[in-house]
Design an enzyme around this catalytic site. Structure first.
Site: not given
Ligand code: NAD
Ligand code: UDP
Length: 312
Positions: A36, A72, A90, A105, A144, A148, A185
């Site tokens: 996107t 993000l 995923k 790490r 979503y 999250k 949106r």
């Protein structure tokens, strides 16, 4: 000078964050798969020798040496995150695991761009961080919302088990320049429709509410959160408590653009939250942060951005 990785760096929020962190004298690496996001959002930064770009998908492991990671990467518009729901899960879950593994790490600080969507269709108003939410785990938005929520779980458990230096920001509806004109949106849809003289598409009766935050306020909040000591993890709401109905937003956009567009009513998408407004007392106290840009001022800047885009 810090070296900072921003996943989703070519998206709406990520591109602004790249620019701001570069301007503050840091070295910035943007990682993105351009689902996107767009190179157009960051192309003006290419001449900066302290800016690097990587085409990569966060569902795959990635290795680099950095001091901080802003995670993000994830489509944020309902239209885009529902386009390939499995991929959205995923991206949230495997993306979090890969970035947390990297942070562990290399001992980097890592900030998660979580969302007000973890509260679902909230039964508590305004929403405070200790509210557990009201999410339909099998609905259209669940890829979503639940993605999250699991990401937050992973962040907390990497902290509990491995002492990873985590931060969780629950971001409320944010708008501004660099949103894609077809993002889907509400703010970008209404402005683009108004500028083109097309019908303004209000979903449902338009009485559902949202609280809109201008991008600059969000960036300040995220950077302040990242700068907190290791004992402050969040989750912390970052949003503007000004609450508007979608119908009010439509009327405001028509008025501010001087558009002749008419409002039409369309089907309300399933599980669309009825109300949303952040309680930001924690952010005020812990980050010494609160938004300063009123809706009209932010809309003015956003309208001017889309005016140039639509005009060209
Ligand atoms: P956006 O869609 O503009 O940006 C997301 C970026 O992530 C894009 O550049 C996209 O290409 C990239 N991306 C998606 N999947 C990826 C993957 N698998 N690997 C690598 N890159 C990938 O959205 P945004 O508004 O900038 O949102 C950024 C983050 O903030 C998201 O995590 C979103 O959930 C969160 N957030 C945004 C808002 C908001 O109102 N804008 C509200 C709450 C949370
Ligand atoms: N919405 C609308 N018309 C549009 C796009 C969205 O009425 O063209 C509504 C949508 O149904 C929701 C609100 O605006 O109630 C905010 O939608 P958006 O997709 O911006 O974000 P989210 O629902 O994730 O808060």
């Amino acid at each position: 000078m810090k070296r900072i990785l921003i996943t989703g760096g070519s998206g709406f929020i990520g591109s602004h964050l790249c620019e701001k962190l570069l301007n503050e004298g840091n070295e910035v690496i943007s990682l993105d798969n351009y689902f996107t996001g767009s190179k157009k959002n960051i192309v003006h930064l290419f001449e900066n020798p302290y800016f690097e770009v990587v085409r990569h998908d966060v569902t795959m492991p990635f290795f680099i040496e950095v001091d901080e990671i802003y995670n993000l990467a994830c489509p944020a518009s309902p239209v885009h995150y529902q386009y390939n729901a499995i991929k959205t899960v995923k991206t949230s879950v495997m993306g979090a695991i890969n970035m947390l593994g990297l942070a562990k790490r290399i001992k980097a600080k890592i900030l998660q761009a979580s969302t007000s969507e973890v509260y679902g269709d909230p039964q508590i108003h305004p929403q405070k961080e200790d509210y557990w939410g009201h999410v339909n785990p099998i609905g259209k938005r669940s890829c979503y919302d639940e993605g999250k929520r699991v990401a937050e779980t992973l962040f907390m458990n990497y902290y509990y088990q491995n002492n990873v230096r985590i931060k969780i920001a629950r971001i409320f509806n944010t708008y501004g320049p660099n949103m894609h004109p077809n993002d889907g949106r509400v703010v970008s849809n209404f402005i683009v429709q108004a500028l083109k003289g097309e019908d303004i598409t209000v979903y449902g009766d338009g009485l559902q509410t949202r609280s809109f935050q201008y991008i600059d306020d969000l960036l300040d909040g995220l950077i302040k959160l990242m700068a907190t000591g290791d004992d402050f993890l969040g989750p912390v709401n970052i949003g503007n408590p000004g609450e508007f109905s979608i119908l009010e937003l439509a009327e405001k956009v028509i008025e501010m653009t001087g558009s002749k567009s008419k409002i039409i009513f369309k089907h309300l998408p399933s599980d669309d939250p009825l109300q949303r407004k952040p309680d930001i007392s924690l952010a005020k106290k812990s980050l010494n942060w609160e938004p300063v840009i009123p809706l009209e001022d932010g809309l003015k800047k956003t309208i001017s951005y889309f005016n140039n885009l639509v005009g060209s």
